[in-house]
Design a protein around this motif. Structure first.
Motif, mmCIF file in Angstrom:
data_model
loop_
_atom_site.group_PDB
_atom_site.id
_atom_site.type_symbol
_atom_site.label_atom_id
_atom_site.label_comp_id
_atom_site.label_asym_id
_atom_site.label_seq_id
_atom_site.Cartn_x
_atom_site.Cartn_y
_atom_site.Cartn_z
ATOM 1 N N THR A 30 -7.377 -1.738 2.289
ATOM 2 C CA THR A 30 -5.997 -2.192 2.120
ATOM 3 C C THR A 30 -5.824 -3.088 0.898
ATOM 4 O O THR A 30 -4.712 -3.565 0.650
ATOM 5 C CB THR A 30 -5.512 -2.936 3.372
ATOM 6 O OG1 THR A 30 -6.438 -3.984 3.699
ATOM 7 C CG2 THR A 30 -5.375 -1.983 4.541
ATOM 8 N N ARG A 31 -6.876 -3.318 0.130
ATOM 9 C CA ARG A 31 -6.689 -3.980 -1.168
ATOM 10 C C ARG A 31 -6.075 -3.022 -2.178
ATOM 11 O O ARG A 31 -5.584 -3.449 -3.221
ATOM 12 C CB ARG A 31 -8.019 -4.481 -1.740
ATOM 13 C CG ARG A 31 -8.809 -5.484 -0.910
ATOM 14 C CD ARG A 31 -7.993 -6.647 -0.444
ATOM 15 N NE ARG A 31 -7.467 -6.411 0.900
ATOM 16 C CZ ARG A 31 -6.537 -7.145 1.487
ATOM 17 N NH1 ARG A 31 -5.988 -8.136 0.823
ATOM 18 N NH2 ARG A 31 -6.123 -6.882 2.707
ATOM 19 N N ALA A 32 -6.125 -1.713 -1.904
ATOM 20 C CA ALA A 32 -5.648 -0.692 -2.848
ATOM 21 C C ALA A 32 -4.144 -0.516 -2.721
ATOM 22 O O ALA A 32 -3.622 -0.412 -1.613
ATOM 23 C CB ALA A 32 -6.361 0.631 -2.582
ATOM 24 N N ARG A 33 -3.475 -0.444 -3.837
ATOM 25 C CA ARG A 33 -2.034 -0.241 -3.836
ATOM 26 C C ARG A 33 -1.635 1.189 -4.158
ATOM 27 O O ARG A 33 -0.839 1.792 -3.467
ATOM 28 C CB ARG A 33 -1.387 -1.190 -4.850
ATOM 29 C CG ARG A 33 0.055 -1.499 -4.547
ATOM 30 C CD ARG A 33 0.707 -2.215 -5.703
ATOM 31 N NE ARG A 33 0.883 -1.331 -6.847
ATOM 32 C CZ ARG A 33 1.237 -1.749 -8.057
ATOM 33 N NH1 ARG A 33 1.390 -3.030 -8.295
ATOM 34 N NH2 ARG A 33 1.404 -0.888 -9.041
ATOM 35 N N ASP B 10 4.289 6.850 -2.668
ATOM 36 C CA ASP B 10 3.428 7.550 -3.617
ATOM 37 C C ASP B 10 1.982 7.160 -3.324
ATOM 38 O O ASP B 10 1.669 6.608 -2.281
ATOM 39 C CB ASP B 10 3.813 7.183 -5.052
ATOM 40 C CG ASP B 10 5.226 7.657 -5.388
ATOM 41 O OD1 ASP B 10 5.635 8.683 -4.818
ATOM 42 O OD2 ASP B 10 5.904 6.988 -6.183
ATOM 43 N N GLY B 11 1.087 7.431 -4.230
ATOM 44 C CA GLY B 11 -0.296 7.025 -4.046
ATOM 45 C C GLY B 11 -1.195 8.180 -3.654
ATOM 46 O O GLY B 11 -0.734 9.274 -3.292
ATOM 47 N N ASN C 20 0.804 -1.212 0.000
ATOM 48 C CA ASN C 20 0.000 0.000 0.000
ATOM 49 C C ASN C 20 0.841 1.267 0.000
ATOM 50 O O ASN C 20 1.850 1.360 0.715
ATOM 51 C CB ASN C 20 -0.914 0.029 1.230
ATOM 52 C CG ASN C 20 -1.732 -1.227 1.387
ATOM 53 O OD1 ASN C 20 -1.556 -1.969 2.346
ATOM 54 N ND2 ASN C 20 -2.628 -1.477 0.455
ATOM 55 N N ALA C 21 0.410 2.239 -0.790
ATOM 56 C CA ALA C 21 0.982 3.575 -0.670
ATOM 57 C C ALA C 21 0.733 4.089 0.745
ATOM 58 O O ALA C 21 -0.263 3.760 1.388
ATOM 59 C CB ALA C 21 0.353 4.512 -1.692
ATOM 60 N N LYS C 22 1.653 4.895 1.248
ATOM 61 C CA LYS C 22 1.575 5.336 2.641
ATOM 62 C C LYS C 22 0.264 6.058 2.936
ATOM 63 O O LYS C 22 -0.334 5.871 4.007
ATOM 64 C CB LYS C 22 2.759 6.238 2.975
ATOM 65 C CG LYS C 22 2.837 6.624 4.450
ATOM 66 C CD LYS C 22 4.061 7.459 4.741
ATOM 67 C CE LYS C 22 4.168 7.742 6.237
ATOM 68 N NZ LYS C 22 2.989 8.429 6.781
#
Length: 772
Positions: free
Chosen positions: A714-717, A574-575, A537-539
């Motif tokens: 938390t499935r999102a990256r 990033d993210g 995961n992005a922060k």
């Protein structure tokens, strides 16, 4: 002394020495012929492999086996397809592989296979500091002058002409930068072989100190040792270990999400290769790579054991995806790893053993509904929660899920992850409800999903020596019941490397719980490992998800009590997180479509729309299809890239990840705190649905809902989109309707469990094993 005796003795000695010299000469000639044949065979194979050097491969020949005096490794080949440890054989008799044995001219040659596997393990250990997974290192035996294609375990057996085409068809495992670094590292670990005889090496002997002889083979492109330093601008020039790890992670992120799921970070290699003396457990927060480690572990064990490997999960859709990922990583062993959901496996197990069973979820639910009317609705249980849902969960997850068979045991049982304090009268009422349900279910002659596991456990415990599995790996183990964990333990017992449990108590999306000690499983010491570095995961996404569960302490399956906001080390900074607040659902849905279109069609295969209920899943599938956006239902997704947005429930998304995740309705009991409210913008405030009279039951529901939302987030990256309809939340609060947490959804019910809108009888939650 007889005349002439002294001369005769000298003549005999001279003839004896002559015979010895002749024998030594003949032996030396035979040895020379063998070395000449081997050298010629290696040159012929090298000629086939040289064509790969123009495609980014590096060939190292005649290398010293580290730790030995004179043993050598014929060839090490490094390329996009991985690392290949090559042993070239020039045998007069044709090789044969049958029954797990290697022979030539009816002579056993299994020792050659063992030697190749030994040097392969040395190579794996040498590459572990670089983070290279063992599945990327493959042993290869090549027969010069032969046409051959077979396998013995993990060893591939190929003829001289088959080797190059086979390597060209290997999937890409290493980037160009990684290939160069790995080749340079191996050249250092496996130094050039130096002949033990005095003087220079004979002409024509392959040596890493220089190219192969110019005739008839073209020279091998030399591998120049690379400086250990980090380049500032050119990613392909990163040759230190830390830079290699970063380059590997970046390369994996650029590829499709299915490729990212097979990425193994260097810090996890040791867990894949570790030998455990008994059952082991790998835990850790979301995004720390537990499933990836488990898949590599399955491949590692399949390469080194003769029995089958059982890989089980709770969700029914996840095994298909994991099988595809393993096939991508290590196609040679995928046939020896069995991927099943636990309930599907248990049913097949009972059928194989001839154990009669009749699973019928609908009739079992009807039996419970009737039992509730007769024993529950007018009992003291209604004073705590008038809805039957909570008490159905009590029977499923606490009584039957933990294998409780007597009221005395239930009366004093600690109910893990159940907050309501049930006094003895309440427990007596629950037990009466349970007994009535069992009586009605038995009258109908049907089993529920818990019964299937109980029957399988009894069979496995009665005949422990009949298990066909060398090892069992359970992923998302926190979602299994105690009976399910006992069943898996019964298959392999406490055998070394037999049982691996992978999961995290914070990501439990079903009520109830257990401790591993309740199942007789001890993972203390080094057999209980916790991952703490988030690679997914992005922060910004990780911070937003942790804020949802920050105040929800939980008990892990090893018995430890942990805070909701855990110590996690992010690696991806990033993210983006987008929080959009709307006044009506139509505006939210239009914004969702706009967000998907703005990111572009190329991003859709790596995108997901996740919903709290199956009803919402159907609605958003229709919404996207009407808008011309292709859709892939998560229940049909098998891990292969598809040109469509994945749509499914929070539970179906367990164990998966996506570059872009959209949550169009994160839940009416959660809303973001606006800026300036005295708390960070990432914080969330929660209110418990007022369906339960007991405050602890309401809080338990709300905590479970937040856990489910945490899993979905938390499935999102890379990006996370949250769409909140605030007006609908306010209307729901003003109405004061009783809300029932139905799966991952919130559905209004009246005090008798009837749906307020449809006026239909209470519909129970999705049964275990069916998914949600």
């Amino acid at each position: 002394m007889v005349a002439g005796g002294s001369a005769y003795d000298r003549a005999c000695e001279a003839r004896r020495q002559e015979r010895e010299l002749r024998e030594q000469l003949w032996a030396a000639r035979r040895e020379a012929e063998r070395w000449e044949a081997a050298s010629e065979g290696e040159r012929r194979v090298a000629a086939q492999l040289l064509m790969l050097t123009g495609r980014g491969w590096h060939l190292l020949v005649d290398r010293r086996w580290p730790g030995t005096r004179a043993a050598n490794v014929d060839m090490l080949l490094v390329g996009p397809g991985g690392v290949f440890v090559i042993d070239v054989k020039t045998w007069r008799a044709a090789p044969e592989a049958a029954g797990g044995r290697l022979t030539a001219g009816r002579q056993p040659r299994d020792g050659e296979v063992r030697k190749l596997l030994a040097v392969t393990r040395v190579t794996e250990a040498a590459l572990a500091p670089l983070g290279l997974s063992p599945v990327a290192v493959q042993p290869l035996m090549v027969f010069s002058g032969r046409s051959f294609d077979a396998a013995l375990g993990r060893v591939r057996l190929l003829g001289e002409r088959e080797v190059a085409p086979a390597l060209l068809t290997e999937r890409v495992r290493l980037s160009a930068a990684m290939v160069r670094v790995v080749a340079a590292h191996l050249e250092t670990v496996f130094p050039a072989y130096e002949t033990s005889s005095a003087g220079p090496a004979p002409a024509g002997t392959p040596s890493a100190a220089g190219p192969l002889p110019p005739a008839p083979v073209a020279p091998v492109a030399p591998v120049t040792p690379l400086p250990i330093r980090a380049a500032a601008h050119d990613e392909d020039a990163l040759f230190d270990v830390g830079a290699l790890r970063d380059a590997a992670a970046k390369a994996a992120r650029r590829g499709p999400i299915e490729q990212w799921m097979t990425f193994l970070h260097p810090d996890q290699v040791a867990l894949v290769r570790r030998n455990w003396s008994g059952p082991a457990r790998i835990g850790g927060p979301a995004g720390t790579g537990k499933t990836v480690v488990a898949l590599h572990r399955a491949a590692h064990l399949a390469q080194r054991t003769t029995g089958r490997i059982l890989y089980v999960t709770f969700a029914s859709n996840l095994p298909r995806v994991q099988r595809t990922f393993l096939r991508t990583m290590s196609p040679a062993v995928v046939g020896r790893v069995e991927f099943r959901s636990l309930h599907a496996w248990a049913r097949a197990f009972l059928e194989e053993r001839g154990i009669a069973h009749r699973l019928h979820g609908g009739r079992a639910e009807d039996a419970f509904s009737r039992a509730w009317v007769r024993r529950g609705r007018d009992s003291v249980l209604s004073a705590l929660d008038p809805s039957p849902r909570y008490w159905r969960e009590e029977i499923d997850c606490v009584i039957k899920g933990r294998g409780i068979t007597s009221f005395e045991e239930y009366a004093t049982l600690r109910r893990h992850r159940r907050r309501a304090a049930l006094r003895r009268p309440h427990r007596e009422a629950v037990w009466e409800l349970y007994e009535e349900y069992e009586r009605l279910r038995t009258e109908r002659g049907v089993h529920d999903f818990n019964d299937i596991l109980t029957l399988a456990l009894a069979e496995a415990s009665a005949r422990p020596g009949r298990s066909p599995y060398a090892a069992v790996i359970a992923d998302e183990v926190q979602d299994l019941t105690l009976v399910g964990v006992r069943l898996l333990h019964a298959l392999v017992g406490d055998a070394p490397n037999g049982l691996l449990l992978v999961g995290d108590g914070q990501q439990a999306v079903y009520p109830g719980g257990y401790r591993l000690s309740d199942a007789g499983i001890d993972v203390r010491g080094d057999r209980g490992q916790v991952l703490r570095t988030n690679y997914r995961n992005a922060k910004a996404i990780l911070d937003a998800a942790l804020a949802v569960v920050a105040d929800d302490a939980f008990e892990d399956i090893d018995g430890s009590r942990l805070a909701g906001r855990r110590d996690i080390h992010p690696t991806y900074h990033d993210g983006q997180v987008t929080r959009a607040v709307f006044t009506d659902p139509q505006a939210r849905d239009a914004a969702l479509l706009d967000a998907l279109r703005a990111r572009g069609r190329a991003s859709w295969p790596d995108s997901a729309v996740l919903c709290r209920s199956q009803r919402d899943v159907g609605r958003y599938r229709r919404l996207l299809e009407r808008a011309g956006i292709p859709v892939c239902a998560l229940e049909r997704y098998d891990g292969r890239p598809v040109a469509g947005v994945k749509v499914g429930s929070y539970r179906r998304a367990k164990g998966l990840e996506f570059k872009h995740v959209h949550l169009p309705d994160p839940g009416p009991w959660l809303e973001p705190v606006p800026d300036g409210g005295g708390r960070p913008a990432t914080a969330w405030t929660a209110w418990a649905p007022p369906g339960a009279v007991d405050d602890e039951i309401a809080l338990e529901r709300a905590q479970l809902a937040r856990a489910q939302l945490f899993v979905a987030m938390t499935r999102a990256r890379d990006t996370l989109w949250l769409g909140v309809v605030r007006a609908a939340e306010q209307d729901a609060r003003r109405e004061g309707a009783a809300y029932e947490l139905r799966g991952a959804a919130v559905t209004p019910y009246d005090a008798r469990g009837r749906h307020r809108e449809a006026h239909v009888p209470y519909a129970p939650y999705a049964q275990p094993g069916r998914g949600a």
